[in-house]
Write a protein that holds these residues in place. Structure first.
Motif, short mmCIF file in Angstrom:
data_model
loop_
_atom_site.label_atom_id
_atom_site.label_comp_id
_atom_site.label_asym_id
_atom_site.label_seq_id
_atom_site.Cartn_x
_atom_site.Cartn_y
_atom_site.Cartn_z
N GLN A 191 0.79 -1.05 0.03
CA GLN A 191 0.27 0.14 -0.35
C GLN A 191 0.82 1.61 0.33
O GLN A 191 0.15 2.28 -0.73
CB GLN A 191 -0.75 -0.59 1.51
N GLU A 194 2.04 1.66 -3.38
CA GLU A 194 1.54 2.41 -4.50
C GLU A 194 0.30 3.93 -4.00
O GLU A 194 0.34 4.54 -5.12
CB GLU A 194 -0.37 1.38 -4.19
N ALA A 218 -6.69 -7.63 -8.68
CA ALA A 218 -6.66 -6.10 -8.44
C ALA A 218 -5.79 -5.11 -7.60
O ALA A 218 -6.44 -4.06 -8.02
CB ALA A 218 -6.88 -6.81 -6.14
N GLN A 219 -4.83 -5.60 -7.63
CA GLN A 219 -3.80 -4.11 -7.69
C GLN A 219 -3.85 -3.20 -9.09
O GLN A 219 -3.92 -2.36 -9.43
CB GLN A 219 -2.19 -5.21 -7.50
N ALA A 221 -6.46 -2.62 -10.84
CA ALA A 221 -7.33 -2.44 -11.00
C ALA A 221 -7.00 -1.25 -10.22
O ALA A 221 -7.90 -0.39 -10.74
CB ALA A 221 -8.17 -2.85 -10.60
N ARG A 222 -6.42 -1.40 -8.56
CA ARG A 222 -6.37 -0.88 -8.13
C ARG A 222 -5.59 0.90 -9.09
O ARG A 222 -5.58 2.62 -9.08
CB ARG A 222 -5.49 -0.35 -6.72
N VAL A 223 -4.60 0.65 -9.44
CA VAL A 223 -3.10 1.28 -10.16
C VAL A 223 -3.79 2.12 -11.68
O VAL A 223 -2.81 3.05 -11.93
CB VAL A 223 -1.60 0.45 -9.88
#
Length: 243
Positions: A191, A194, A218-219, A221-223
């Motif tokens: 985290q 990121e 999932a990562q 999609a976040r970054v």
């Protein structure tokens, strides 16, 4: 046949200037001649945040290292702001297009010694290390103000990666090429990484570009705002865009 990866369908991306452009780049195993990266056309525009996913051994790291010009190309070329990168301009290109590896290489000494090191290089002549800024970056990653005084040999894996990322971010690159920088890290360290990258991008989002290789959907999609996939040396669009 060249593998062409279309640019983002979003109009603001289409109107943004190109930062990095790959034109028919190919990488082969120098020992066996096996194709590691098939002939690929690719463009990264200012404002792009891309994630590259795919199985292990698919060529994700090969692609990223080819874009960074860390390994010799067997065919094709890389352009920077529309101009082919020549041998004499590679140092300047690497100054602006920064590659962050999965396992950071740190020098003996303190965290600050590692952060000061780039400023000893010819490419950064005329710039100086700013401890205050470096401390703020470390604090953004959840590290105490004395983090810069820690010995590199005493850092955890997450702290070592944070150090390596701060070492790059303090130099203000235009493009970040991140090769699974949070692999094997604990969730808190991931985290922090990121958050640091997001702060860097958001500070000048209209001028910067980002490619993040990740094994974690999932990562991704976040970054990232758009996702590519790599399979058997072939780069292509994901079936669904990252939301």
């Amino acid at each position: 046949m060249t593998n062409r990866v279309p640019r983002s369908s979003k109009s603001r991306r289409l109107n943004s200037p190109l930062l990095v452009e790959a034109q028919g780049i190919v990488r082969r195993d120098p020992r066996t001649g096996t194709t590691l990266l098939a002939a690929t056309d690719f463009a990264l525009a200012a404002g792009d945040r891309l994630a590259v996913t795919g199985p292990s051994g698919a060529g994700k790291s090969v692609f990223l290292r080819a874009l960074a010009l860390l390994d010799p190309l067997d065919a094709g070329r890389i352009a920077w702001h529309g101009r082919p990168v020549e041998r004499r301009t590679i140092p300047r290109y690497r100054k602006n297009v920064a590659y962050v590896r999965q396992r950071p290489a740190l020098l003996d000494g303190t965290v600050e010694d590692n952060l000061r090191y780039p400023f000893s290089l010819h490419a950064y002549r005329g710039t100086r290390f700013n401890r205050t800024r470096a401390t703020r970056l470390a604090e953004r990653a959840g590290r105490a103000s004395d983090f810069l005084d820690k010995r590199a040999s005493e850092l955890s894996g997450g702290e070592a990666q944070i150090t390596a990322l701060i070492r790059v971010l303090q130099l203000d690159p235009e493009v970040l090429l991140l090769d699974e920088p949070t692999a094997s890290l604990d969730p808190q360290s991931a985290q922090a990484i990121e958050a640091l990258v997001a702060d860097w991008f958001d500070a000048r989002a209209a001028e910067r570009g980002l490619i993040w290789v990740s094994h974690d959907p999932a990562q991704a999609a976040r970054v990232a705002a758009r996702q590519l996939t790599m399979r058997a040396g072939q780069l292509g669009l994901a079936e669904e865009p990252v939301q």
